[in-house]
Write a protein that holds these residues in place. Structure first.
Motif, mmCIF file in Angstrom:
data_model
loop_
_atom_site.group_PDB
_atom_site.id
_atom_site.type_symbol
_atom_site.label_atom_id
_atom_site.label_comp_id
_atom_site.label_asym_id
_atom_site.label_seq_id
_atom_site.Cartn_x
_atom_site.Cartn_y
_atom_site.Cartn_z
ATOM 1 N N ARG A 85 -33.219 -21.536 -24.580
ATOM 2 C CA ARG A 85 -34.301 -20.593 -25.346
ATOM 3 C C ARG A 85 -35.502 -21.386 -25.561
ATOM 4 N NH1 ARG A 85 -34.610 -14.679 -27.734
ATOM 5 N NH2 ARG A 85 -36.540 -15.132 -29.202
ATOM 6 N N GLN A 111 -31.142 -15.844 -17.394
ATOM 7 C CA GLN A 111 -31.206 -14.964 -18.028
ATOM 8 C C GLN A 111 -31.724 -14.004 -18.066
ATOM 9 O OE1 GLN A 111 -28.447 -17.137 -21.608
ATOM 10 N NE2 GLN A 111 -28.931 -14.845 -22.197
ATOM 11 N N ALA A 112 -31.129 -13.107 -18.020
ATOM 12 C CA ALA A 112 -31.802 -11.792 -17.394
ATOM 13 C C ALA A 112 -32.864 -11.416 -19.168
ATOM 14 C CB ALA A 112 -30.811 -10.557 -17.711
ATOM 15 N N ASP A 113 -32.071 -11.291 -20.498
ATOM 16 C CA ASP A 113 -32.763 -10.983 -21.179
ATOM 17 C C ASP A 113 -33.823 -11.972 -21.822
ATOM 18 O OD1 ASP A 113 -31.351 -13.034 -21.753
ATOM 19 O OD2 ASP A 113 -30.344 -11.957 -23.611
ATOM 20 N N PRO A 137 -27.639 -11.664 -15.066
ATOM 21 C CA PRO A 137 -26.757 -10.935 -16.426
ATOM 22 C C PRO A 137 -25.829 -12.657 -17.349
ATOM 23 C CG PRO A 137 -26.588 -10.133 -14.692
ATOM 24 C CD PRO A 137 -26.928 -10.691 -14.134
#
Length: 217
Positions: A85, A111-113, A137
């Motif tokens: 991130r 990554q989905a989030d 996911p």
């Protein structure tokens, strides 16, 4: 429109005959011309990835935006690059590097989030290239996704009514390349408002060869 596999195979043979001998393995390029398609309407534009059943014959690099467990799984599964991130946000602040990354990797996962952050930081770079990541996911094993991503090509019809993309290489069998071509044609027809009626032309050529037209019914 119906183009039989045998017609495609015959076109591949002819394209090989019209190809200039080179000291490298040439790529087969597919060109699909379209008609009666208003590209001023965003809904008529196509900018998506298609998975070829036999790949392009060239290993495509895949990167993933992920943290924690998914990042570790991706490394173990052979991802060419894992961006955390923090690294993702750094790319957003360095547009020059972001463009280099977008061009270096053929496909991306995220990554989905992290998808909202990808959209914010890299959307302007990845979007026009048809390389926005597919979400995954955080608990999923990314192995199959990575394998599938290596066989993807981008179909881009935004400014001109034509799609150009690689569908194989000379060292692949005619059967494999023909099945790749069929997959792309089926995808294109599914995306066109009037289906096969909007296919104007279909041609195949090697990197250094002359184009061979397929009969469009």
């Amino acid at each position: 429109m119906t183009v039989s596999k045998q017609d495609i195979i015959e076109a591949l043979k002819e394209a090989k005959e019209k190809s200039t001998d080179r000291n490298f393995t040439q790529t087969f390029d597919l060109s699909i011309g379209l008609k009666n398609l208003d590209l001023s309407d965003p809904e008529n534009r196509i900018n998506e990835e298609v998975t070829l059943p036999h790949g392009t014959g060239k290993t495509q690099k895949v990167a993933i935006f992920a943290d924690g467990e998914l990042a570790e799984k991706a490394r173990n599964a052979g991802a060419d690059q894992v961006f955390s991130r923090k690294e993702l946000e750094e790319l957003g602040d360095d547009k020059t590097r972001a463009k280099k990354v977008a061009d270096e990797y053929g496909s991306f996962l995220a990554q989905a989030d992290l998808m909202p952050i990808v959209g914010k930081e890299l959307g302007p770079v990845l979007g026009p290239r048809g390389k926005m990541p597919n979400p995954i996911p955080p608990t999923e094993d990314p192995s199959k996704r990575l394998e599938s991503s290596r066989n993807k090509v981008c179909v881009n019809v935004r400014e001109n009514p034509v799609a150009n993309l690689p569908v194989g290489r000379e060292d692949m069998s005619n059967e494999e390349i023909a099945e790749n071509v069929e997959t792309v044609l089926d995808f294109m027809i599914s995306k066109l408002p009037k289906g096969p009626k909007q296919i104007k032309s279909v041609t195949l050529k090697t990197t250094m060869g002359k184009p061979v037209s397929l009969k469009v019914n």
